[in-house]
Design a protein around this motif. Sequence first.
Motif, short mmCIF file in Angstrom:
data_model
loop_
_atom_site.label_atom_id
_atom_site.label_comp_id
_atom_site.label_asym_id
_atom_site.label_seq_id
_atom_site.Cartn_x
_atom_site.Cartn_y
_atom_site.Cartn_z
N GLY A 49 30.14 40.23 37.01
CA GLY A 49 30.13 39.79 38.31
C GLY A 49 30.72 39.05 38.95
O GLY A 49 31.91 37.93 37.40
N ALA A 50 32.10 38.62 39.79
CA ALA A 50 32.63 37.43 40.50
C ALA A 50 32.26 37.16 41.41
O ALA A 50 31.92 38.23 42.48
CB ALA A 50 33.84 38.84 39.84
N ILE A 51 33.28 36.34 41.63
CA ILE A 51 32.89 35.31 42.91
C ILE A 51 34.35 35.20 43.64
O ILE A 51 35.24 34.35 42.77
CB ILE A 51 31.95 34.51 43.02
N THR A 52 34.45 35.14 45.14
CA THR A 52 36.40 35.02 45.22
C THR A 52 36.57 33.71 45.30
O THR A 52 35.40 32.87 45.11
CB THR A 52 36.36 35.40 46.87
N GLY A 53 37.49 32.78 45.49
CA GLY A 53 37.29 31.49 45.75
C GLY A 53 37.67 31.51 47.21
O GLY A 53 37.60 30.30 47.99
N SER A 54 37.74 31.96 47.67
CA SER A 54 38.35 32.01 49.86
C SER A 54 37.17 32.74 50.16
O SER A 54 36.42 31.21 50.66
CB SER A 54 39.58 32.95 49.84
N ASP A 55 36.62 33.87 49.67
CA ASP A 55 35.37 33.77 51.04
C ASP A 55 33.78 33.25 50.54
O ASP A 55 32.81 34.15 50.80
CB ASP A 55 35.34 34.85 52.37
N ARG A 56 33.76 33.72 48.85
CA ARG A 56 32.69 33.60 47.65
C ARG A 56 31.98 34.83 48.29
O ARG A 56 30.76 34.62 48.17
CB ARG A 56 32.06 32.50 47.95
N SER A 57 33.01 35.28 48.42
CA SER A 57 32.67 37.36 48.50
C SER A 57 32.34 37.53 46.72
O SER A 57 32.79 37.23 46.23
CB SER A 57 32.92 38.39 48.48
N THR A 58 30.26 38.32 46.83
CA THR A 58 30.71 38.90 45.10
C THR A 58 30.31 39.65 44.86
O THR A 58 30.12 40.58 45.64
CB THR A 58 29.04 37.86 44.87
N SER A 59 30.77 40.56 43.42
CA SER A 59 30.64 41.86 43.23
C SER A 59 29.72 41.90 41.96
O SER A 59 30.19 41.04 41.59
CB SER A 59 31.91 42.46 43.26
N TYR A 60 29.50 42.91 41.71
CA TYR A 60 28.54 43.37 40.02
C TYR A 60 28.56 44.34 39.67
O TYR A 60 29.05 45.57 40.24
CB TYR A 60 26.80 42.22 40.72
N ALA A 61 28.31 44.49 38.24
CA ALA A 61 27.71 45.66 37.42
C ALA A 61 26.73 45.94 37.75
O ALA A 61 25.92 45.64 38.46
CB ALA A 61 27.78 45.30 36.40
#
Length: 123
Positions: A49-61
């Motif tokens: 998974g990851a999280i952006t630095g800008s809007d802190r949106s997340t994504s996951y396997a």
Amino acid sequence: QVQLVESGGGLVQAGASLRLSCAASGPPFNFYSMGWFRQAPGKEREFVGAITGSDRSTSYADSVKGRFTISRDNTEITIYLQMYNLKPEDTAVYYCAANLAEITVHSRRIDYWGQGTQVTVSS
């Protein structure tokens, strides 16, 4: 000097929860996408998974969606991986990653890696 230091790994039973932390130092990681990958014995490293630095949106396997949550504290430049309902197949070394470009499941190049922390889930 760039450093990503993971902590929080350990041995737990199936169904338990665990929280990993990754403390970053060096560049202004506020602007970096940060995430987690894992590598089980005999397998390739895979996106968790990851999280952006800008809007802190997340994504996951897909394999962890609904069980794992990523968050970040830009004040302390720390990201967390909260893991619930752990399964034996979650056993792996978990790596923190930081990248100027967005980290996704398709990412092939990562700017910075941590040293990894072992998570072992017994059945």
